[in-house]
Design an enzyme around this catalytic site. Sequence first.
Site, PDB file in Angstrom:
ATOM      1  N   THR A 162      -0.557   6.560  -3.810  1.00 35.89           N
ATOM      2  CA  THR A 162      -0.921   5.203  -3.393  1.00 35.89           C
ATOM      3  C   THR A 162       0.321   4.393  -3.021  1.00 35.89           C
ATOM      4  O   THR A 162       1.412   4.657  -3.535  1.00 35.89           O
ATOM      5  CB  THR A 162      -1.668   4.497  -4.545  1.00 35.89           C
ATOM      6  OG1 THR A 162      -1.737   3.102  -4.262  1.00 35.89           O
ATOM      7  CG2 THR A 162      -0.963   4.663  -5.882  1.00 35.89           C
ATOM      8  N   ASP A 163       0.126   3.397  -2.173  1.00 36.11           N
ATOM      9  CA  ASP A 163       1.253   2.520  -1.824  1.00 36.11           C
ATOM     10  C   ASP A 163       1.708   1.683  -3.022  1.00 36.11           C
ATOM     11  O   ASP A 163       2.798   1.113  -3.013  1.00 36.11           O
ATOM     12  CB  ASP A 163       0.898   1.611  -0.636  1.00 36.11           C
ATOM     13  CG  ASP A 163      -0.273   0.678  -0.895  1.00 36.11           C
ATOM     14  OD1 ASP A 163      -0.898   0.772  -1.972  1.00 36.11           O
ATOM     15  OD2 ASP A 163      -0.565  -0.163  -0.019  1.00 36.11           O
ATOM     16  N   GLU A 164       0.849   1.622  -4.057  1.00 34.35           N
ATOM     17  CA  GLU A 164       1.211   0.794  -5.218  1.00 34.35           C
ATOM     18  C   GLU A 164       2.439   1.323  -5.951  1.00 34.35           C
ATOM     19  O   GLU A 164       3.037   0.608  -6.752  1.00 34.35           O
ATOM     20  CB  GLU A 164       0.028   0.683  -6.184  1.00 34.35           C
ATOM     21  CG  GLU A 164      -1.143  -0.040  -5.562  1.00 34.35           C
ATOM     22  CD  GLU A 164      -2.119  -0.622  -6.570  1.00 34.35           C
ATOM     23  OE1 GLU A 164      -1.791  -0.707  -7.759  1.00 34.35           O
ATOM     24  OE2 GLU A 164      -3.212  -1.000  -6.137  1.00 34.35           O
ATOM     25  N   TYR A 204      -1.441   1.567 -14.082  1.00 36.99           N
ATOM     26  CA  TYR A 204      -2.016   2.475 -13.064  1.00 36.99           C
ATOM     27  C   TYR A 204      -0.932   2.938 -12.095  1.00 36.99           C
ATOM     28  O   TYR A 204      -0.748   4.142 -11.879  1.00 36.99           O
ATOM     29  CB  TYR A 204      -3.148   1.763 -12.296  1.00 36.99           C
ATOM     30  CG  TYR A 204      -3.475   2.432 -10.969  1.00 36.99           C
ATOM     31  CD1 TYR A 204      -4.105   3.676 -10.932  1.00 36.99           C
ATOM     32  CD2 TYR A 204      -3.119   1.828  -9.753  1.00 36.99           C
ATOM     33  CE1 TYR A 204      -4.382   4.300  -9.727  1.00 36.99           C
ATOM     34  CE2 TYR A 204      -3.402   2.443  -8.546  1.00 36.99           C
ATOM     35  CZ  TYR A 204      -4.030   3.680  -8.537  1.00 36.99           C
ATOM     36  OH  TYR A 204      -4.295   4.303  -7.333  1.00 36.99           O
TER      37      TYR A 204
END
Length: 339
Positions: free
Chosen positions: A125-127, A153
């Site tokens: 994910t880009d997170e 997360y």
Amino acid sequence: MKILVTGAAGFIGSNFVYQQLEDHPSDQIIALDSLTYAGNLKNLDGCKNNPNYKFVKIDIRDRESIYRLFDEECFDIVVNFAAESHVDRSIENPQIFLETNILGVNVLMDASLKYGVKRYHQVSTDEVYGDLPLDRKDLFFTETTPLHASSPYSASKASADLLVQAYHRTFDLNCTISRCSNNYGPYQFPEKMIPLMIHNALNDIPLPVYGQGINVRDWLHVRDHCKAIDLIMRKGRNGEVYNVGGHNEKANIEVVRTILKALGKDESLITFVTDRKGHDLRYAIDPQKIHAELGWLPETRFEEGIQETIQWYLDHQEWVDEVTSGDYQKYYEEMYGNR
Ligand code: NAD
Ligand code: DAU
């Protein structure tokens, strides 16, 4: 080719299974899921009679069952969607995120090495990059942006990415990693912003916008994400990371207003509530690498994709009613009751 899709009963995993069966009709798909609250076998109803499709209920943390499956099936490709995926839940209870998102990935990679899998693809994910400031529209996440996770997360997903890269370097694991921005589309569980706001609006329940609604997300239709993963896992270069995003940044409040307008509901339903702890300000992907190397470009414009998505939820009220009964009500009360 035989492909293992883990987390196949979730939002993106189920969309991916349909796309694989349609675009690669001679491949065999083994769909794996442990069916947590987010996994719904009904999401895969449309392919249960396809002879190239099989479902197995296994937890990716269960090493013995995973090894048995890999031994029996001899997969060419493993693509891992299985994860605890909701930031708010990770703030309430981080542990399961570390167990599934890190230790589960470790089991899948060990099995891939032991049983000669040709390509392991990690859906990230880009997170993992943290966030960007709201007042620097010139900044984007590239594949070389340092990892800088904000939530349990995203820290668990970043840890998995580091492990995958370590397995590549140390054990020669043939692998790729994709880091995508926010997805929307059919089968998304209504704990995530877009389906939650659609569901609330339809039922005249207040729409809980965190903080001032100014946080920015880079929205991509799930179909476009699935196509990107398909290209990366089949044609991406061994050991490489690919960012996936469509330059489609929107402030949350703008998305919420679009939903209300499409449903003919009044903006008085919007309620500003206490902000998410550690709330990332802005995500924005630079997708130059996947475009240049693999020719990927998004095909669905947000303006059309969001209307299509709203219509999907309107047409699938039975699905929505089922996933929002029981435990969901308890979750909603705990998360939003005193917010
Ligand atoms: P989701 O929560 O809808 O689906 C996750 C699936 O994994 C569920 O079906 C769940 O039952 C299954 N699962 C959870 N723990 C498991 C375990 N221990 N063993 C086997 N199965 C297990 O999530 P999603 O939105 O479809 O996301 C899929 C993947 O894509 C995740 O890895 C997520 O980090 C990543 N991702 C999501 C987005 C997004 O916007 N939704 C964007 C970029 C990346
Ligand atoms: O960027 C990719 C990530 O996108 C994925 O890795 C995650 O799995 C996925 O959940 C998503 O994370 P976000 O936290 O961005 O998505 P979410 O839908 O939870 O929230 C989107 C934005 O909306 C965020 O700024 C928080 C805000 N929000 C969310 C909810 C659920 C609200 O204002 N109110 C809400 O009730």
